[in-house]
Write a protein that holds these residues in place. Structure first.
Motif, short mmCIF file in Angstrom:
data_model
loop_
_atom_site.label_atom_id
_atom_site.label_comp_id
_atom_site.label_asym_id
_atom_site.label_seq_id
_atom_site.Cartn_x
_atom_site.Cartn_y
_atom_site.Cartn_z
N GLY A 212 0.82 -1.21 0.00
CA GLY A 212 0.00 0.00 0.00
C GLY A 212 0.85 1.26 0.00
O GLY A 212 0.53 2.24 -0.67
N VAL A 213 1.96 1.22 0.74
CA VAL A 213 2.86 2.38 0.79
C VAL A 213 3.45 2.64 -0.61
O VAL A 213 3.61 3.79 -1.01
N VAL A 214 3.74 1.58 -1.36
CA VAL A 214 4.28 1.76 -2.72
C VAL A 214 3.25 2.48 -3.61
O VAL A 214 3.62 3.37 -4.39
N PHE A 215 1.97 2.15 -3.44
CA PHE A 215 0.93 2.87 -4.21
C PHE A 215 0.95 4.36 -3.85
O PHE A 215 0.87 5.22 -4.71
N GLU A 216 1.08 4.65 -2.53
CA GLU A 216 1.12 6.06 -2.08
C GLU A 216 2.36 6.78 -2.62
O GLU A 216 2.26 7.92 -3.11
N LEU A 217 3.51 6.13 -2.53
CA LEU A 217 4.75 6.76 -2.99
C LEU A 217 4.70 7.00 -4.49
O LEU A 217 5.17 8.04 -4.99
N GLY A 218 4.13 6.04 -5.22
CA GLY A 218 3.99 6.18 -6.67
C GLY A 218 3.19 7.44 -7.01
O GLY A 218 3.59 8.23 -7.88
N ALA A 219 2.08 7.63 -6.29
CA ALA A 219 1.23 8.80 -6.53
C ALA A 219 2.01 10.08 -6.25
O ALA A 219 1.96 11.04 -7.02
N LYS A 220 2.78 10.06 -5.15
CA LYS A 220 3.57 11.24 -4.76
C LYS A 220 4.66 11.55 -5.79
O LYS A 220 4.93 12.72 -6.08
N LEU A 221 5.27 10.51 -6.33
CA LEU A 221 6.41 10.69 -7.25
C LEU A 221 5.99 10.72 -8.72
O LEU A 221 6.86 10.71 -9.61
N ASN A 222 4.67 10.71 -8.93
CA ASN A 222 4.16 10.69 -10.31
C ASN A 222 4.57 9.46 -11.11
O ASN A 222 4.84 9.54 -12.31
N LEU A 223 4.65 8.34 -10.41
CA LEU A 223 4.94 7.06 -11.06
C LEU A 223 3.65 6.25 -11.00
O LEU A 223 3.17 5.96 -9.90
N PRO A 224 3.03 5.93 -12.14
CA PRO A 224 1.77 5.20 -12.08
C PRO A 224 1.95 3.78 -11.53
O PRO A 224 2.83 3.04 -11.98
N VAL A 225 1.13 3.43 -10.52
CA VAL A 225 1.15 2.10 -9.92
C VAL A 225 -0.22 1.47 -10.11
O VAL A 225 -1.23 2.13 -9.85
N SER A 226 -0.26 0.24 -10.57
CA SER A 226 -1.56 -0.41 -10.74
C SER A 226 -1.44 -1.91 -10.51
O SER A 226 -0.34 -2.47 -10.48
N GLU A 227 -2.61 -2.54 -10.33
CA GLU A 227 -2.66 -4.00 -10.23
C GLU A 227 -2.71 -4.57 -11.64
O GLU A 227 -3.32 -3.97 -12.53
N ALA A 228 -2.05 -5.71 -11.83
CA ALA A 228 -2.07 -6.35 -13.15
C ALA A 228 -1.80 -7.84 -12.97
O ALA A 228 -1.10 -8.24 -12.03
N HIS A 229 -2.39 -8.64 -13.86
CA HIS A 229 -2.02 -10.07 -13.87
C HIS A 229 -0.59 -10.16 -14.38
O HIS A 229 -0.26 -9.55 -15.40
N LEU A 230 0.24 -10.89 -13.69
CA LEU A 230 1.64 -11.02 -14.11
C LEU A 230 1.99 -12.50 -14.26
O LEU A 230 1.59 -13.33 -13.43
N THR A 231 2.75 -12.79 -15.29
CA THR A 231 3.25 -14.16 -15.49
C THR A 231 4.74 -14.19 -15.17
O THR A 231 5.38 -13.13 -15.02
N ARG A 232 5.31 -15.39 -15.13
CA ARG A 232 6.76 -15.50 -14.94
C ARG A 232 7.48 -14.76 -16.05
O ARG A 232 8.50 -14.12 -15.83
N TYR A 233 6.96 -14.86 -17.27
CA TYR A 233 7.55 -14.17 -18.42
C TYR A 233 7.61 -12.65 -18.15
O TYR A 233 8.63 -12.01 -18.44
N ASP A 234 6.53 -12.11 -17.60
CA ASP A 234 6.50 -10.66 -17.31
C ASP A 234 7.59 -10.28 -16.31
O ASP A 234 8.20 -9.22 -16.41
N LEU A 235 7.81 -11.14 -15.32
CA LEU A 235 8.88 -10.85 -14.34
C LEU A 235 10.24 -10.92 -15.02
O LEU A 235 11.07 -10.03 -14.87
N MET A 236 10.45 -12.01 -15.78
CA MET A 236 11.77 -12.24 -16.40
C MET A 236 12.15 -11.12 -17.36
O MET A 236 13.34 -10.80 -17.50
N THR A 237 11.16 -10.54 -18.02
CA THR A 237 11.45 -9.53 -19.04
C THR A 237 11.22 -8.11 -18.54
O THR A 237 11.25 -7.16 -19.32
N SER A 238 10.96 -7.96 -17.21
CA SER A 238 10.68 -6.62 -16.68
C SER A 238 11.97 -5.78 -16.66
O SER A 238 13.08 -6.31 -16.69
#
Ligand code: PXG
Length: 291
Positions: A212-238
């Motif tokens: 939850g704090v990461v969502f707050e910090l994202g808003a403060k720093l103008n970094l968009p934070v959202s929920e998303a379905h993630l696969t192993r592929y998404d992690l490996m290629t992030s």
């Protein structure tokens, strides 16, 4: 060490629970792990709200008010001179008989341990942590909501064993669909295409306080934070990946199943979030002097 147990402080040696306590017999109970920084308890009210929500979901009556628990957490820190450390707050179903029926347990057991914290090695904050994917799945959200922070951690422990056998200290857990849920005791995030993303509760994630704090910090720093379905592929290629938890705080991920993430070292977004998180933990919280 003095332990808060059922309304009073007792010596560690006397802090004992009955073998008939359903927290032990069935893992029937809820808990919180909370951090103390510089004499202040970080996000204590949020932790207490989550504890009461977890208790409500399992029909467990907490025999103290939120205000009483808040004061008891502060007192536990004062009693043990914990200015920087960790609070474990546990509410079990209490003493009953050898049957599952929770309504044969007249009163919930409450205990609070305030102790020093065993942190992840300092190196993982500088270099990043190596994650593996465990073959043990996160509990199916349709069977038990991952939002309930219960005393049932066996499958998380099985995944932790896999991590340790693989030579690391934390593992990624997938859900039955093969999507990423979270780690054994931490939430997980990726940075990709200028966005920060983390799995939703419906994929098996706990609603972490640090998350939850990461969502707050994202808003403060103008970094968009959202929920998303993630696969192993998404992690490996992030571009970047990091994990969050009250004990862990924010830890950069260096590899996922041996694939380096980004440049294989902490990325700029993760570093910025770590710095902001550190500032926040030193600037807010419930003073342990609260009586
Ligand atoms: N997911 C799970 C399954 C957790 O148990 C988190 C995420 C992070 O949530 P918070 O609210 O802390 O940001 C947790 C909580 C430990 C330890 O000793 C850590 C947790 C639970 C139990 C023990 O490292 N993390």
């Amino acid at each position: 060490m003095k332990i808060f147990l059922d309304g009073r402080f007792v010596d560690e040696a006397d802090a004992k629970i009955s073998v008939f306590d359903h927290g032990l017999l069935y893992g029937d109970g809820v808990f919180e792990g909370i951090r103390v920084y510089d004499g202040r308890i970080f996000r204590l009210v949020e932790h207490l709200q989550r504890l009461f929500a977890s208790a409500k979901a399992i029909m467990l009556k907490v025999p103290m008010t939120q205000e009483e628990l808040l004061k008891a957490c502060c007192a536990a820190c004062r009693m043990n001179s914990i200015h920087d450390g960790y609070i474990r707050l546990v509410v079990t179903r209490g003493v009953g008989n050898l049957g599952l029926n929770p309504f044969h347990c007249p009163k919930a057991t409450v205990f609070i341990i305030a102790d020093k914290i065993a942190l992840y090695p300092e190196k993982v904050y500088r270099k990043g942590i190596e994650l593996i994917t465990a073959s043990t799945q996160r509990v199916n959200p349709a069977a038990l909501s991952p939002a309930i922070k219960s005393l049932n951690y066996l499958n998380n422990i099985m995944a932790k064993i896999e991590a340790i056998h693989a030579g690391t200290i934390e593992a990624i857990m997938l859900n039955a669909q093969g999507n990423v849920a979270e780690c054994t005791g931490d939430n997980i995030f990726v940075v990709r295409g200028g966005r920060i993303e983390t799995p939703p509760v419906s994929d098996g994630a706990l609603i972490g306080i640090t998350r939850g704090v990461v969502f707050e910090l994202g808003a403060k720093l103008n970094l968009p934070v959202s929920e998303a379905h993630l696969t192993r592929y998404d992690l490996m290629t992030s571009e970047e990946c990091f994990i969050t938890g009250s004990a862990a705080e924010i830890v950069p991920v260096s590899t996922v199943d041996c694939r380096p993430i980004g440049a294989g070292k902490p990325g700029p977004v993760t570093k910025q979030l770590m710095a902001e998180f550190h500032k926040l933990t030193r600037s807010e919280g419930t003073s342990i002097a609260t009586k």
